[in-house]
Scaffold this active site. Structure first.
Site, short mmCIF file in Angstrom:
data_model
loop_
_atom_site.label_atom_id
_atom_site.label_comp_id
_atom_site.label_asym_id
_atom_site.label_seq_id
_atom_site.Cartn_x
_atom_site.Cartn_y
_atom_site.Cartn_z
N LYS A 75 5.44 2.46 -2.79
CA LYS A 75 5.39 3.87 -3.15
C LYS A 75 5.73 3.97 -4.62
O LYS A 75 6.47 3.14 -5.15
CB LYS A 75 6.42 4.66 -2.32
CG LYS A 75 6.09 6.13 -2.18
CD LYS A 75 4.93 6.33 -1.24
CE LYS A 75 4.78 7.78 -0.85
NZ LYS A 75 3.77 7.96 0.18
N LYS A 90 0.84 -1.19 0.00
CA LYS A 90 0.00 0.00 0.00
C LYS A 90 0.87 1.23 0.00
O LYS A 90 1.84 1.30 0.75
CB LYS A 90 -0.85 -0.02 1.28
CG LYS A 90 -1.88 1.08 1.37
CD LYS A 90 -3.20 0.60 0.85
CE LYS A 90 -4.16 1.74 0.62
NZ LYS A 90 -3.88 2.55 -0.56
N THR A 141 -6.26 12.18 7.65
CA THR A 141 -4.92 12.36 8.22
C THR A 141 -4.97 13.42 9.32
O THR A 141 -4.42 13.22 10.41
CB THR A 141 -3.89 12.72 7.14
OG1 THR A 141 -4.03 11.79 6.06
CG2 THR A 141 -2.48 12.61 7.66
N LYS A 198 4.73 1.80 8.81
CA LYS A 198 3.55 2.57 9.20
C LYS A 198 2.29 1.71 9.25
O LYS A 198 1.51 1.79 10.20
CB LYS A 198 3.36 3.74 8.23
CG LYS A 198 2.22 4.67 8.64
CD LYS A 198 2.00 5.79 7.64
CE LYS A 198 3.13 6.79 7.66
NZ LYS A 198 2.81 7.97 6.84
N SER A 210 -7.86 4.77 4.40
CA SER A 210 -7.72 4.11 3.10
C SER A 210 -8.04 2.62 3.23
O SER A 210 -8.68 2.03 2.36
CB SER A 210 -6.29 4.24 2.58
OG SER A 210 -6.14 5.47 1.92
N ASN A 259 -3.87 20.02 2.91
CA ASN A 259 -4.94 19.12 3.37
C ASN A 259 -4.77 18.78 4.85
O ASN A 259 -5.69 18.94 5.65
CB ASN A 259 -4.97 17.86 2.52
CG ASN A 259 -5.92 16.81 3.09
OD1 ASN A 259 -5.61 16.14 4.08
ND2 ASN A 259 -7.08 16.67 2.50
#
Length: 411
Positions: free
Chosen positions: A102, A66, A185, A90, A344, A216
């Site tokens: 990534k 992810k 977040t 994470k 997510s 954001n």
């Protein structure tokens, strides 16, 4: 120190504390797969342009990989590598069943038209579609990409594999995106802050906050912190910084920032040199912009008692040591900003079930995960007698190492 060096250093320290086998340690550092693709598209004027796309898939011991996809002129394989590795730890800290990845394309999205970006995204997806998937690797938006980019990836991927909303997260709500994802977040930052302050008998409402970055994450964190009674006394972004010792009116600042594309010139506070923002007198400092902003040069001047790392890698290891000696408590990025990847995960779960949740359920589940995550990190701090960053790293690395060994990595 760049992101890759810092991440590897933290990993090695955690591996040492955990007493990991050196062969296992080496195996955990090496990415599962690195993909590099060439993407050539016709530009609007008919000429051809070529771009290089990357995807680093770091680890899948705990589940599908992810991580975000960024469109940026400096998409550097080293950085993508570090960020993929960071995602592995994470997701393990957040205790969601994912590994890390990534990706990105080296391009300047501001210089491409919408139709050029769409063509580029579709070509990238065509080259990658066999390497991503609901149970393989699930991309998400990152710098320079957004929910529209995810919609294009979903559409292109579905041409090969049938309708698959769970192949990406951060989608528009109309295409199976989750409610509450936009603020996730920032909301996670609030829950993480509440958990940390409660540990010291304090609450959000009696603290003064300074927030660096008003994108954001920063703007949502500011809104939610001020709704919870916290006093946000200074904020900065790329345009400038504003300060009001009695607390900024955050809803008005958000409105101003939307209309003027930045916080500069806001009438509800005084202008402040953005360079001085980090050393403002406050209780809680929230870096929510770029990495590497708290370094050896300014660490001694920081007056906050708590630092909540909403950005990725905002504190240099050297600054880390200086701040630790001063008794400043740092809540590390791999826990503090994991609200986004957690929601997510909720989006992916909803897509797989074909059943969507209301926003209240999303936020309730997020709070449960963040609160439990903080307890888990604290447990590791006690076990290994270490600070919060090492507590989080040992927690993440230990979970990945255990999954790897249980699956039989030597066979």
């Amino acid at each position: 120190m760049n992101a890759l060096a810092a991440t590897s250093r933290n990993f090695k320290q955690a591996a040492k504390l955990l007493g990991l086998d050196s062969k296992l340690e080496k195996s955990l550092l090496i990415p599962f797969r690195e993909i590099k693709v060439e993407c050539t598209i016709p530009k609007d004027d008919g000429t051809l342009a070529s771009f290089v796309g990357f995807r680093v898939q770091h680890d899948n011991a705990r589940g599908p990989m992810k991580g975000g996809i960024r469109y940026h002129h400096e998409v550097d394989p080293d950085e993508v590598n570090a960020l993929a590795q960071l995602m592995t730890w994470k997701t393990a800290v957040a205790n969601i069943p994912y590994g890390g990845a990534k990706g990105g394309i080296g391009c300047s999205p501001g210089e491409l038209s919408i139709s050029e970006l769409e063509r580029l995204t579709r070509v990238f997806t065509q080259k990658l579609h066999d390497c991503i998937g609901i149970h393989t690797d699930v991309p998400a938006p990152d710098m320079g990409t957004n929910s529209q980019t995810m919609a294009w990836i979903l559409d292109e991927y579905s041409k090969f594999h049938g309708y698959s909303p769970a192949v990406v997260t951060g989608k528009p709500v109309d295409l199976g995106g989750s409610l509450g994802r936009d603020a996730a977040t920032g909301r996670g930052v609030l829950f993480a802050t509440e958990a940390l302050l409660a540990e010291y008998g304090k609450s959000t409402s009696d603290q003064r906050f300074v927030i660096q970055g008003f994108g954001n994450v920063g703007s949502w964190a500011a809104q939610l912190i001020s709704e919870a009674g916290g006093k946000v006394i200074a904020v900065s972004d790329v345009t400038g910084a504003v300060k009001n010792c009695n607390g900024l009116d955050i809803p008005k600042l958000v409105e101003h920032s939307m209309e003027n594309r930045g916080v500069k010139g806001f009438s509800g506070g005084d202008a402040l040199d953005p360079k001085l923002l980090l050393t403002e007198d406050c209780d809680v400092l929230v870096p929510a912009a770029l990495g590497g902003v708290i370094k050896r040069e300014n660490a001694n001047d920081i007056r906050a008692k708590f630092i909540i790392e909403a950005a990725n890698h905002p504190t240099d290891p050297e600054a880390d040591e200086i701040l630790s000696k001063k008794g400043v408590l740092i809540l590390p990025d791999i826990f503090a900003n994991s609200g986004g990847v957690t929601v997510s995960y909720f989006e992916w779960v909803q897509n797989i079930q074909g059943f969507m949740w209301d926003e209240e359920k999303v936020n309730f589940e997020l709070k449960t995960y963040m609160t439990r995550g903080f307890k888990d990190v604290k447990e590791m701090c006690k076990t290994h007698n270490c600070n919060l960053r090492m507590g989080a790293f040992t927690l993440g690395v230990n979970r990945v190492a255990r999954a790897t060994v249980l699956r039989g990595w030597e066979a």
